[in-house]
Design a protein around this motif. Sequence first.
Motif, mmCIF file in Angstrom:
data_model
loop_
_atom_site.group_PDB
_atom_site.id
_atom_site.type_symbol
_atom_site.label_atom_id
_atom_site.label_comp_id
_atom_site.label_asym_id
_atom_site.label_seq_id
_atom_site.Cartn_x
_atom_site.Cartn_y
_atom_site.Cartn_z
ATOM 1 N N PHE A 76 -8.411 1.507 -4.472
ATOM 2 C CA PHE A 76 -7.975 2.878 -4.214
ATOM 3 C C PHE A 76 -9.126 3.693 -3.634
ATOM 4 C CE2 PHE A 76 -4.460 3.216 -7.709
ATOM 5 C CZ PHE A 76 -3.905 2.043 -7.255
ATOM 6 N N SER A 105 0.836 -1.207 0.000
ATOM 7 C CA SER A 105 0.000 0.000 0.000
ATOM 8 C C SER A 105 0.867 1.253 0.000
ATOM 9 C CB SER A 105 -0.906 0.024 1.235
ATOM 10 O OG SER A 105 -1.780 -1.076 1.262
ATOM 11 N N ASP A 135 0.053 -0.926 -11.735
ATOM 12 C CA ASP A 135 -0.220 0.390 -11.141
ATOM 13 C C ASP A 135 0.994 1.310 -11.229
ATOM 14 O OD1 ASP A 135 -1.997 -1.398 -8.620
ATOM 15 O OD2 ASP A 135 -2.895 -0.215 -10.241
ATOM 16 N N ASP A 151 -14.403 6.554 -9.139
ATOM 17 C CA ASP A 151 -13.203 5.745 -9.287
ATOM 18 C C ASP A 151 -13.100 5.185 -10.697
ATOM 19 O OD1 ASP A 151 -13.919 4.346 -6.052
ATOM 20 O OD2 ASP A 151 -12.668 6.067 -6.556
ATOM 21 N N ARG A 185 0.076 5.771 0.292
ATOM 22 C CA ARG A 185 -0.879 6.877 0.332
ATOM 23 C C ARG A 185 -0.228 8.099 -0.300
ATOM 24 N NH1 ARG A 185 -3.879 10.166 5.215
ATOM 25 N NH2 ARG A 185 -1.791 11.082 5.461
ATOM 26 N N LEU A 197 -4.843 9.931 -1.831
ATOM 27 C CA LEU A 197 -5.200 8.730 -2.578
ATOM 28 C C LEU A 197 -4.591 7.543 -1.851
ATOM 29 C CD1 LEU A 197 -6.604 7.650 -5.157
ATOM 30 C CD2 LEU A 197 -4.330 7.625 -6.220
ATOM 31 N N GLN A 198 -5.437 6.783 -1.173
ATOM 32 C CA GLN A 198 -4.997 5.578 -0.499
ATOM 33 C C GLN A 198 -5.033 4.440 -1.508
ATOM 34 O OE1 GLN A 198 -3.864 5.048 2.743
ATOM 35 N NE2 GLN A 198 -3.407 2.995 1.986
ATOM 36 N N MET A 199 -3.888 3.811 -1.710
ATOM 37 C CA MET A 199 -3.769 2.744 -2.710
ATOM 38 C C MET A 199 -3.411 1.436 -2.019
ATOM 39 S SD MET A 199 -1.749 4.806 -5.721
ATOM 40 C CE MET A 199 -0.207 4.860 -4.813
ATOM 41 N N VAL A 244 -9.175 0.625 -10.717
ATOM 42 C CA VAL A 244 -8.780 0.782 -9.313
ATOM 43 C C VAL A 244 -9.931 0.600 -8.347
ATOM 44 C CG1 VAL A 244 -6.948 2.365 -10.012
ATOM 45 C CG2 VAL A 244 -9.131 3.280 -9.200
#
Length: 121
Positions: free
Chosen positions: A67, A17, A89, A59, A19, A80-82, A63
């Motif tokens: 996301f 992850s 990506d 979205d 952010r 943007l939290q991924m 994603v």
Amino acid sequence: QVQLVESGGGLVQAGGSLRLSCTALRTYRSYCMGWFRQAPGKEREFVAAITWSGGSSYDGDSVKGRFTISRVNAKNMVYLQMNSLNPEDTAVYYCAADLNYCGPGADYSYWGQGTQVTVSS
């Protein structure tokens, strides 16, 4: 004029992850904010957008469910939290802002310089 500065990019392993943060260097409270990305040799791709109130977000298909876009107007920040990242990506991620448009097209008036995200397999 709205100046946008992205941060938080880097190298992460698949499944990890990150952010991303976008700082607006002046008040952007009434603006829709979006995230886009561009991988080498590919067109710029819509990732996510959020209305000025934060009440609605959109979205991109690639994603969805991984996301999450959010914003804190008091701090002039959008995030943007991924999660569950994969090598597909990998791209430069751009923050964008517009007073009147909020959608998947690249019609935003203001853009940041981008931050690199690299996902290793």
